[in-house]
Design an enzyme around this catalytic site. Structure first.
Site, PDB file in Angstrom:
ATOM      1  N   LYS A 114     -80.979  33.819 -43.021  1.00  0.00           N
ATOM      2  CA  LYS A 114     -79.703  34.284 -43.573  1.00  0.00           C
ATOM      3  C   LYS A 114     -79.456  33.742 -44.974  1.00  0.00           C
ATOM      4  O   LYS A 114     -79.060  34.478 -45.875  1.00  0.00           O
ATOM      5  CB  LYS A 114     -78.541  33.865 -42.677  1.00  0.00           C
TER       6      LYS A 114
ATOM      7  N   ARG B 273     -67.488  32.542 -36.695  1.00  0.00           N
ATOM      8  CA  ARG B 273     -68.343  32.070 -35.605  1.00  0.00           C
ATOM      9  C   ARG B 273     -67.735  32.382 -34.237  1.00  0.00           C
ATOM     10  O   ARG B 273     -68.427  32.266 -33.228  1.00  0.00           O
ATOM     11  CB  ARG B 273     -68.576  30.560 -35.727  1.00  0.00           C
TER      12      ARG B 273
ATOM     13  N   ARG C 179     -91.448  23.876 -39.633  1.00  0.00           N
ATOM     14  CA  ARG C 179     -90.804  23.632 -40.932  1.00  0.00           C
ATOM     15  C   ARG C 179     -90.801  22.138 -41.257  1.00  0.00           C
ATOM     16  O   ARG C 179     -90.595  21.298 -40.397  1.00  0.00           O
ATOM     17  CB  ARG C 179     -89.360  24.161 -40.899  1.00  0.00           C
TER      18      ARG C 179
ATOM     19  N   ARG D  51     -87.264  17.769 -39.788  1.00  0.00           N
ATOM     20  CA  ARG D  51     -85.869  17.483 -39.530  1.00  0.00           C
ATOM     21  C   ARG D  51     -85.660  17.271 -38.041  1.00  0.00           C
ATOM     22  O   ARG D  51     -86.299  17.917 -37.211  1.00  0.00           O
ATOM     23  CB  ARG D  51     -84.983  18.648 -40.000  1.00  0.00           C
TER      24      ARG D  51
ATOM     25  N   ARG E 206     -79.996  24.878 -29.853  1.00  0.00           N
ATOM     26  CA  ARG E 206     -79.230  25.547 -30.915  1.00  0.00           C
ATOM     27  C   ARG E 206     -79.199  27.060 -30.679  1.00  0.00           C
ATOM     28  O   ARG E 206     -78.167  27.705 -30.882  1.00  0.00           O
ATOM     29  CB  ARG E 206     -79.858  25.247 -32.287  1.00  0.00           C
TER      30      ARG E 206
END
Length: 225
Positions: free
Chosen positions: A15, A90, A127, A158, A169
């Protein structure tokens, strides 16, 4: 007609990257909830100070407070000709409030960027980010560099990109987003775009979807007509 866009999709769908490209092409500001929260806090506005106090307590910013900050941001001159909302709304309550904020302005174009969960798990799990400058590597195709190609520092994963965290998530995202999809999907300006494509193909598909949605809105009779 102004391009008032809501772009939503799961974590890792791209996004932010695509919103920046739309911003450059259509010359409308990308408005991310994280950015405007930080701006409000740094500016020391009344709402920013309220948000700072909430975040310092480790709590989530309420719908009412977030709506107030978005309202202030959309009232700025640079958003008069259109905007891209990234990360808002959201919840359905936020979506209802956004409709109220935009009373008298051009309708929303709502784009859902979809990517299969397993692809997102693989993307985010591979990532890596630079410890020094924050550059991101490896979310797309291609080999992972041994070190940051910008500054030479080490690359790390991360904590929220671990597979177990990514899956949680995604679970939370789907739980929160399904009501939003139901809220928006019957509107003529709602579109879905396949995000599991090369970035240039996604960008092209988004451009087509936005233009089609704007055309559909123009064809709608005026209220009471």
């Amino acid at each position: 007609m102004a391009a008032n866009l809501v772009l939503f999709g799961p974590p890792g769908a791209g996004k932010g990257t695509q919103a920046k490209r739309i911003e450059q092409v259509r010359r409308i500001p990308q408005i991310s909830t994280g950015d405007i929260l930080r701006e409000a806090v740094q500016a020391g506005t009344e709402l920013g100070l309220q948000a700072k106090a909430v975040m310092e307590r480790g709590e989530l910013v309420s719908d009412a407070l977030m709506v107030g900050i978005v309202r202030e941001r959309l009232a700025r001159d640079d958003a008069a000709g259109g905007f891209i909302l990234d990360g808002f709304p959201r919840t359905v309550a936020q979506a209802v409030a956004l409709d109220e904020i935009l009373t008298g302005r051009d309708p929303l174009v709502i784009i859902e960027l979809g990517v299969p969960d397993q692809e997102l798990v693989e993307r985010l799990s591979r990532r890596r980010v630079c410890l020094r400058c924050g550059a991101t590597f490896g979310a797309g195709a291609g080999d992972m560099p041994a070190a940051c190609t910008r500054c030479g520092a080490a690359l790390v994963q991360r904590s929220d990109d671990r597979e177990d965290v990514v899956r949680e998530r995604l679970r939370v995202y789907h739980e929160q987003t399904q009501p939003l999809v139901a809220f928006y999907e019957d509107r003529p300006s709602f579109r879905r775009v396949e995000g599991n494509q090369p970035p240039d193909a996604v960008h092209a598909a988004l451009g087509v979807a936005i233009d089609e949605a704007l055309a559909a809105v123009r064809r709608q009779p005026p209220p009471g007509g």
